[in-house]
Design a protein around this motif. Structure first.
Motif, PDB file in Angstrom:
ATOM      1  N   SER A  25       0.782  -1.036   0.082  1.00 43.71           N
ATOM      2  CA  SER A  25       0.002   0.089   0.038  1.00 43.71           C
ATOM      3  C   SER A  25       0.825   1.280  -0.139  1.00 43.71           C
ATOM      4  CB  SER A  25      -1.027   0.168   1.119  1.00 43.71           C
ATOM      5  OG  SER A  25      -2.086   0.759   0.953  1.00 43.71           O
ATOM      6  N   GLN A  28       0.507   9.335  -0.159  1.00 41.13           N
ATOM      7  CA  GLN A  28       1.134  10.405  -0.519  1.00 41.13           C
ATOM      8  C   GLN A  28       1.714  11.349   0.289  1.00 41.13           C
ATOM      9  OE1 GLN A  28      -0.608  12.903  -4.024  1.00 41.13           O
ATOM     10  NE2 GLN A  28      -2.640  11.400  -3.666  1.00 41.13           N
ATOM     11  N   GLY A  36      -7.818  10.008   9.137  1.00 37.33           N
ATOM     12  CA  GLY A  36      -8.535   9.246   8.237  1.00 37.33           C
ATOM     13  C   GLY A  36      -7.302   8.466   7.695  1.00 37.33           C
ATOM     14  N   ASN A  37      -6.276   8.908   7.440  1.00 38.56           N
ATOM     15  CA  ASN A  37      -4.829   7.933   7.027  1.00 38.56           C
ATOM     16  C   ASN A  37      -4.946   6.930   8.129  1.00 38.56           C
ATOM     17  OD1 ASN A  37      -3.335  10.962   6.149  1.00 38.56           O
ATOM     18  ND2 ASN A  37      -4.468   9.563   4.576  1.00 38.56           N
ATOM     19  N   GLY A  40      -8.314   4.595   8.383  1.00 37.53           N
ATOM     20  CA  GLY A  40      -8.564   3.918   7.382  1.00 37.53           C
ATOM     21  C   GLY A  40      -7.568   3.198   6.682  1.00 37.53           C
ATOM     22  N   TYR A 146      -3.206   9.498 -13.138  1.00 35.69           N
ATOM     23  CA  TYR A 146      -3.032   8.923 -11.840  1.00 35.69           C
ATOM     24  C   TYR A 146      -3.069   7.473 -11.448  1.00 35.69           C
ATOM     25  CZ  TYR A 146      -3.355   9.257  -6.685  1.00 35.69           C
ATOM     26  OH  TYR A 146      -3.302   9.060  -5.287  1.00 35.69           O
ATOM     27  N   MET A 150      -0.822   4.121 -10.182  1.00 32.50           N
ATOM     28  CA  MET A 150      -1.250   3.361  -8.873  1.00 32.50           C
ATOM     29  C   MET A 150      -1.358   1.798  -9.144  1.00 32.50           C
ATOM     30  SD  MET A 150      -4.406   3.895  -6.196  1.00 32.50           S
ATOM     31  CE  MET A 150      -5.179   2.761  -5.502  1.00 32.50           C
ATOM     32  N   ASP A 153       2.368   0.662  -9.265  1.00 30.91           N
ATOM     33  CA  ASP A 153       2.874   0.532  -8.009  1.00 30.91           C
ATOM     34  C   ASP A 153       2.388  -1.082  -7.473  1.00 30.91           C
ATOM     35  OD1 ASP A 153       3.148   2.951  -8.224  1.00 30.91           O
ATOM     36  OD2 ASP A 153       1.480   3.767  -6.993  1.00 30.91           O
ATOM     37  N   VAL A 164      -6.410  -0.154   2.152  1.00 27.15           N
ATOM     38  CA  VAL A 164      -6.871   1.005   1.763  1.00 27.15           C
ATOM     39  C   VAL A 164      -8.151   1.512   2.580  1.00 27.15           C
ATOM     40  CG1 VAL A 164      -5.611   1.411  -0.501  1.00 27.15           C
ATOM     41  CG2 VAL A 164      -7.889   0.311  -0.234  1.00 27.15           C
ATOM     42  N   GLY A 165      -8.077   2.715   2.441  1.00 27.46           N
ATOM     43  CA  GLY A 165      -9.458   3.416   2.617  1.00 27.46           C
ATOM     44  C   GLY A 165     -10.520   3.187   1.397  1.00 27.46           C
ATOM     45  N   ASP A 167     -12.148   5.230  -0.353  1.00 29.44           N
ATOM     46  CA  ASP A 167     -11.943   6.209  -1.426  1.00 29.44           C
ATOM     47  C   ASP A 167     -11.231   5.770  -2.461  1.00 29.44           C
ATOM     48  OD1 ASP A 167      -9.674   6.499   0.091  1.00 29.44           O
ATOM     49  OD2 ASP A 167      -9.419   8.499  -0.178  1.00 29.44           O
ATOM     50  N   GLN A 168     -10.152   4.576  -2.024  1.00 37.67           N
ATOM     51  CA  GLN A 168      -9.140   3.885  -3.295  1.00 37.67           C
ATOM     52  C   GLN A 168      -9.823   2.740  -3.880  1.00 37.67           C
ATOM     53  OE1 GLN A 168      -6.496   5.789  -4.196  1.00 37.67           O
ATOM     54  NE2 GLN A 168      -7.143   7.228  -2.610  1.00 37.67           N
ATOM     55  N   PRO A 201     -13.264   2.484   7.086  1.00 40.31           N
ATOM     56  CA  PRO A 201     -12.845   2.549   5.717  1.00 40.31           C
ATOM     57  C   PRO A 201     -13.277   3.989   5.387  1.00 40.31           C
ATOM     58  CG  PRO A 201     -14.857   1.310   5.850  1.00 40.31           C
ATOM     59  CD  PRO A 201     -14.519   1.550   7.119  1.00 40.31           C
ATOM     60  N   VAL A 203     -13.428   7.816   7.261  1.00 44.13           N
ATOM     61  CA  VAL A 203     -13.592   8.676   8.363  1.00 44.13           C
ATOM     62  C   VAL A 203     -13.953  10.059   7.899  1.00 44.13           C
ATOM     63  CG1 VAL A 203     -12.161   9.867  10.332  1.00 44.13           C
ATOM     64  CG2 VAL A 203     -11.734   7.653   9.739  1.00 44.13           C
ATOM     65  N   LYS A 211     -15.697  13.477   3.590  1.00 42.39           N
ATOM     66  CA  LYS A 211     -14.421  12.566   4.059  1.00 42.39           C
ATOM     67  C   LYS A 211     -13.310  13.476   4.441  1.00 42.39           C
ATOM     68  CE  LYS A 211     -11.427  11.379   1.107  1.00 42.39           C
ATOM     69  NZ  LYS A 211     -10.416  10.980   0.234  1.00 42.39           N
ATOM     70  N   MET A 212     -12.652  12.955   5.615  1.00 45.93           N
ATOM     71  CA  MET A 212     -11.397  13.691   6.057  1.00 45.93           C
ATOM     72  C   MET A 212     -10.663  13.530   5.101  1.00 45.93           C
ATOM     73  SD  MET A 212      -9.388  13.169   9.710  1.00 45.93           S
ATOM     74  CE  MET A 212     -10.775  13.742  10.514  1.00 45.93           C
TER      75      MET A 212
HETATM   76  P1  TYM Z   1      -3.854   8.970   0.190  1.00 45.48           P
HETATM   77  O1  TYM Z   1      -2.402   9.416   0.387  1.00 45.48           O
HETATM   78  O2  TYM Z   1      -5.030   9.827  -0.300  1.00 45.48           O
HETATM   79  O3  TYM Z   1      -4.234   8.186   1.431  1.00 45.48           O
HETATM   80  C1  TYM Z   1      -3.616   7.106   2.276  1.00 45.48           C
HETATM   81  C2  TYM Z   1      -4.464   5.973   2.707  1.00 45.48           C
HETATM   82  O4  TYM Z   1      -5.269   6.605   3.706  1.00 45.48           O
HETATM   83  C3  TYM Z   1      -6.778   6.672   3.317  1.00 45.48           C
HETATM   84  N1  TYM Z   1      -7.641   7.483   3.695  1.00 45.48           N
HETATM   85  C4  TYM Z   1      -8.765   7.376   4.415  1.00 45.48           C
HETATM   86  N2  TYM Z   1      -9.184   6.112   5.062  1.00 45.48           N
HETATM   87  C5  TYM Z   1     -10.652   6.600   5.605  1.00 45.48           C
HETATM   88  N3  TYM Z   1     -10.986   7.684   5.968  1.00 45.48           N
HETATM   89  C6  TYM Z   1     -10.307   8.816   5.343  1.00 45.48           C
HETATM   90  N4  TYM Z   1     -11.000   9.954   5.482  1.00 45.48           N
HETATM   91  C7  TYM Z   1      -9.311   8.688   4.556  1.00 45.48           C
HETATM   92  N5  TYM Z   1      -8.229   9.347   3.906  1.00 45.48           N
HETATM   93  C8  TYM Z   1      -7.464   8.777   3.286  1.00 45.48           C
HETATM   94  C9  TYM Z   1      -6.820   6.204   1.962  1.00 45.48           C
HETATM   95  O5  TYM Z   1      -7.841   5.348   1.389  1.00 45.48           O
HETATM   96  C10 TYM Z   1      -5.277   5.364   1.543  1.00 45.48           C
HETATM   97  O6  TYM Z   1      -5.524   4.230   1.678  1.00 45.48           O
HETATM   98  N6  TYM Z   1      -3.809   6.858  -4.188  1.00 45.48           N
HETATM   99  C11 TYM Z   1      -3.550   6.758  -2.908  1.00 45.48           C
HETATM  100  C12 TYM Z   1      -2.032   6.185  -2.826  1.00 45.48           C
HETATM  101  C13 TYM Z   1      -1.413   5.079  -3.398  1.00 45.48           C
HETATM  102  C14 TYM Z   1      -1.786   3.868  -3.217  1.00 45.48           C
HETATM  103  C15 TYM Z   1      -1.132   3.128  -4.319  1.00 45.48           C
HETATM  104  C16 TYM Z   1      -2.643   3.019  -2.209  1.00 45.48           C
HETATM  105  C17 TYM Z   1      -0.572   5.156  -4.629  1.00 45.48           C
HETATM  106  N7  TYM Z   1      -0.394   4.068  -5.170  1.00 45.48           N
HETATM  107  C18 TYM Z   1      -1.025   1.798  -4.239  1.00 45.48           C
HETATM  108  C19 TYM Z   1      -2.685   1.721  -2.411  1.00 45.48           C
HETATM  109  C20 TYM Z   1      -1.853   0.894  -3.380  1.00 45.48           C
HETATM  110  C21 TYM Z   1      -3.822   7.982  -2.182  1.00 45.48           C
HETATM  111  O7  TYM Z   1      -3.895   8.930  -2.578  1.00 45.48           O
HETATM  112  O8  TYM Z   1      -3.995   7.696  -0.883  1.00 45.48           O
END
Ligand code: TYM
Length: 346
Positions: A25, A28, A36-37, A40, A146, A150, A153, A164-165, A167-168, A201, A203, A211-212
């Protein structure tokens, strides 16, 4: 051997190899690591590492962060800051592979190759692209493609589990489709990754409206000083129907209760639910109990963060990139071969 025998499948030369469980995982390096990060994703990463069963890899995805306008000097500093925070959160480089995406060039190389099997129309449907691009004067091609990076990756390491949360999930669905398209066209190289969601998943932000998210400015950052953390939590949005202390609350609709589910034990959760629905506690009482739960989790994390030295972190990232590169090189050999690319033996 009968065709029904389980061995019949393993011996079929065209069958995809049974994947070794691998967790991957990324995060950013923008803004600050927030609740949230943590709730989640990152806390689930730590649990996967502690379980010790699967091979785990976690990545600071700096190449994703350049798809929106940014300052180069600030990005460098954020990469370090996120690496420190992740290690403090238990993403221990002694037990996992922690690295920075652009230190392994194969991510961007594979992204270009995967672009050849990713439908343009699907990218236009991505919610995050629409949200981040909406109303902006400049929308980069990188923001559009983008999700292809991903996919790269994840597929580069043939990861099978991606915590992941919520949103992914859409991006992950696209990665799974990319695997199917690629394998159909070139042979069974990749494996379909499965998402893994935490108990929280999604927050919600302090405004209770969305979403946060770093881009919405509605976060509580994980390493915020205790007093500021509390001030933000104290004013966070709760059940909109609870206008006064005597209004009964609806825990299932309240973001504070969602967080209780993540950090409080079962007994505290039922006490909170009872006192909320019975209007015996005000929202601040409920938040005070939540704050105690957060403090129990955060005190050791803060101490660990204080004790980390940058030289240790850099060493860990260097080692992590080297380990990641070894796997990436192998995958890319296969990819170039099946795609008919290049003229030199690798
Ligand atoms: P990013 O950097 O926005 O967030 C990192 C992780 O935190 C989770 N997350 C949340 N979960 C619950 N509630 C929330 N409010 C919340 N905000 C963020 C995200 O779901 C994530 O798991 N595209 C991805 C990064 C990425 C990635 C990958 C993830 C790039 N390559 C390969 C998994 C596999 C992103 O922007 O996450």
């Amino acid at each position: 051997m009968s065709p029904e025998s389980p061995l019949a499948t393993t011996l079929d030369p065209d069958a995809p190899r049974k994947p070794k469980p691998r967790v991957f995982s990324g995060i950013q390096p923008t803004g600050e690591l927030h609740l949230g990060n943590w709730l989640g994703a990152v806390r689930t990463w730590r649990a996967q590492i502690e379980e010790g069963r699967d091979d785990t890899m976690f990545c600071v995805v700096d190449a994703h962060a350049i798809t929106v306008p940014y300052e180069a000097a600030e990005l460098r500093q954020k990469i370090d800051a996120f690496a420190i925070d992740l290690i403090a959160c238990g993403i221990d480089p002694e037990k996992t592979t922690l690295f920075v995406q652009s230190d392994v060039r194969e991510h961007t190389e594979l992204a270009w190759y995967l672009a050849g099997v990713t439908p343009y129309g699907e990218l236009g449907r991505m919610t995050q692209f629409k949200e981040k691009g909406e109303g902006k004067d400049f929308v980069s091609t990188g923001l559009f493609t983008y999700p292809v990076l991903m996919s790269a990756d994840i597929l580069l390491y043939k990861a099978t589990i991606v915590p992941v949360g919520e949103d992914q999930i859409q991006h992950l669905e696209l990665a799974r489709e990319t695997v199917r398209r690629f394998n159909h066209r070139f042979g069974p190289v990749f494996v379909e990754p499965q998402p893994r969601l935490s108990t929280t998943p999604r927050v919600m932000g302090l405004d209770g409206e969305s979403k946060m998210s770093k881009s919405k400015g509605n976060t509580i950052n994980l390493f915020e000083p205790k007093e500021e953390f509390w001030q933000k939590l104290r004013t966070a949005f709760t059940d909109p129907q609870r206008l006064t202390r005597t209004d009964p609350g609806r825990p299932e609709l309240c973001n504070i209760f969602t967080m209780h589910k993540a950090v409080s034990d079962a007994q505290t959760q039922s006490e909170v639910a009872e006192n909320c629905t019975g209007a015996k506690w005000g929202c601040v009482d409920c938040k005070k109990v939540l704050m105690e739960g957060f403090e129990r989790e955060l005190v050791p994390l803060r101490a660990k963060r204080e004790a980390l030295s940058m030289s240790h972190v850099r060493q860990a990232l260097g080692d992590g990139a080297e380990k990641a590169r070894r796997i990436a090189t192998e995958t890319m050999k296969e990819v170039r071969e099946v795609m008919g690319l290049g003229s030199l033996a690798t």
